[in-house]
Write a protein that holds these residues in place. Structure first.
Motif, PDB file in Angstrom:
ATOM      1  N   HIS A   7       0.815  -1.048  -0.122  1.00 27.36           N
ATOM      2  CA  HIS A   7       0.103   0.110   0.048  1.00 27.36           C
ATOM      3  C   HIS A   7       0.659   1.229   0.171  1.00 27.36           C
ATOM      4  O   HIS A   7       0.667   2.192  -0.707  1.00 27.36           O
ATOM      5  CB  HIS A   7      -0.855  -0.102   1.210  1.00 27.36           C
ATOM      6  CG  HIS A   7      -1.919  -1.210   1.238  1.00 27.36           C
ATOM      7  ND1 HIS A   7      -2.811  -1.497   0.264  1.00 27.36           N
ATOM      8  CD2 HIS A   7      -2.005  -2.447   1.738  1.00 27.36           C
ATOM      9  CE1 HIS A   7      -3.342  -2.559   0.331  1.00 27.36           C
ATOM     10  NE2 HIS A   7      -2.945  -2.892   1.542  1.00 27.36           N
ATOM     11  N   ASP A   8       2.164   1.241   0.524  1.00 20.47           N
ATOM     12  CA  ASP A   8       2.931   2.374   0.529  1.00 20.47           C
ATOM     13  C   ASP A   8       3.586   2.310  -0.860  1.00 20.47           C
ATOM     14  O   ASP A   8       3.518   3.835  -1.405  1.00 20.47           O
ATOM     15  CB  ASP A   8       4.264   1.919   1.527  1.00 20.47           C
ATOM     16  CG  ASP A   8       3.861   1.747   2.870  1.00 20.47           C
ATOM     17  OD1 ASP A   8       2.914   2.703   3.469  1.00 20.47           O
ATOM     18  OD2 ASP A   8       4.374   0.985   3.650  1.00 20.47           O
ATOM     19  N   ARG A  11       0.901   4.048  -2.968  1.00 26.91           N
ATOM     20  CA  ARG A  11       0.802   5.552  -3.022  1.00 26.91           C
ATOM     21  C   ARG A  11       1.859   6.248  -3.598  1.00 26.91           C
ATOM     22  O   ARG A  11       1.567   7.370  -4.249  1.00 26.91           O
ATOM     23  CB  ARG A  11       0.574   5.954  -1.469  1.00 26.91           C
ATOM     24  CG  ARG A  11      -0.356   5.549  -0.748  1.00 26.91           C
ATOM     25  CD  ARG A  11      -0.728   6.117   0.897  1.00 26.91           C
ATOM     26  NE  ARG A  11       0.243   5.591   1.713  1.00 26.91           N
ATOM     27  CZ  ARG A  11       0.253   4.364   2.208  1.00 26.91           C
ATOM     28  NH1 ARG A  11      -1.317   3.852   2.370  1.00 26.91           N
ATOM     29  NH2 ARG A  11       1.096   3.820   3.117  1.00 26.91           N
ATOM     30  N   ARG A  15       1.673   8.983  -6.886  1.00 23.52           N
ATOM     31  CA  ARG A  15       2.325  10.157  -7.036  1.00 23.52           C
ATOM     32  C   ARG A  15       3.330  10.510  -7.980  1.00 23.52           C
ATOM     33  O   ARG A  15       3.114  11.432  -8.901  1.00 23.52           O
ATOM     34  CB  ARG A  15       3.240  10.431  -5.673  1.00 23.52           C
ATOM     35  CG  ARG A  15       4.087  11.522  -5.346  1.00 23.52           C
ATOM     36  CD  ARG A  15       3.451  13.037  -5.324  1.00 23.52           C
ATOM     37  NE  ARG A  15       2.669  13.080  -4.145  1.00 23.52           N
ATOM     38  CZ  ARG A  15       3.079  13.354  -3.005  1.00 23.52           C
ATOM     39  NH1 ARG A  15       4.368  13.818  -2.818  1.00 23.52           N
ATOM     40  NH2 ARG A  15       2.582  13.471  -1.757  1.00 23.52           N
TER      41      ARG A  15
END
Length: 148
Positions: A7-8, A11, A15
């Motif tokens: 999940h990191d 993200r 970006r």
């Protein structure tokens, strides 16, 4: 040591795409793989780069990302995700990463999805919707590559 999860990475991928960069590779390795594949069980294509950049771990390198004229990431795509993650979480005072313009490289095809692999689970990041699909199990890289 910094531990990150899929999940990191998701993200960070969002970006990166929001900044106009695109991937020329479909596979991103996060942490580990089935042990009977070529890669080491603890190998990471992103997490080890985060820790190298922050803590200068030996035997690990972090290529500076390069892009072609179309802003497609050619080299250092693991480092690009690592540096984006570090920037998003304010883990370093270093300036925001700007990839070098590396000219024209092979493998400049824009992908429509990126597989993020964590252990024996593969997640699919859709580059158009920026959504992360649910994880699917695989036994080895050959079985993963044979999927459509």
């Amino acid at each position: 040591m910094v531990r990150i999860n899929v999940h990191d990475v998701h993200r960070a991928l969002v970006r990166i795409y929001e900044q106009g960069y695109k991937f020329g590779q479909r596979f991103v390795y996060l942490r580990g793989m089935p042990t009977h594949d070529k890669a080491d069980e603890l190998q990471s294509g992103i997490e080890e780069k985060v820790n190298y950049i922050l803590y200068d771990r030996p035997n690990v390198g972090a290529n500076h990302p390069t892009v072609n004229a179309a802003k497609i990431l050619q080299e250092g795509h693991h480092s690009m995700i690592a540096l984006t993650y570090i920037d998003m979480n304010r883990l370093s005072d270093a300036p925001t990463i700007i990839p070098h313009n590396g000219g024209t490289f092979l493998g400049s095809e824009i992908t429509d999805f990126v597989q993020v692999i964590e252990g024996s689970t593969a997640y699919r990041f859709d580059t158009k919707t920026k959504l992360l699909g649910p994880g699917q199990q695989f036994s080895n890289l050959t079985s993963l590559l044979s999927r459509k």
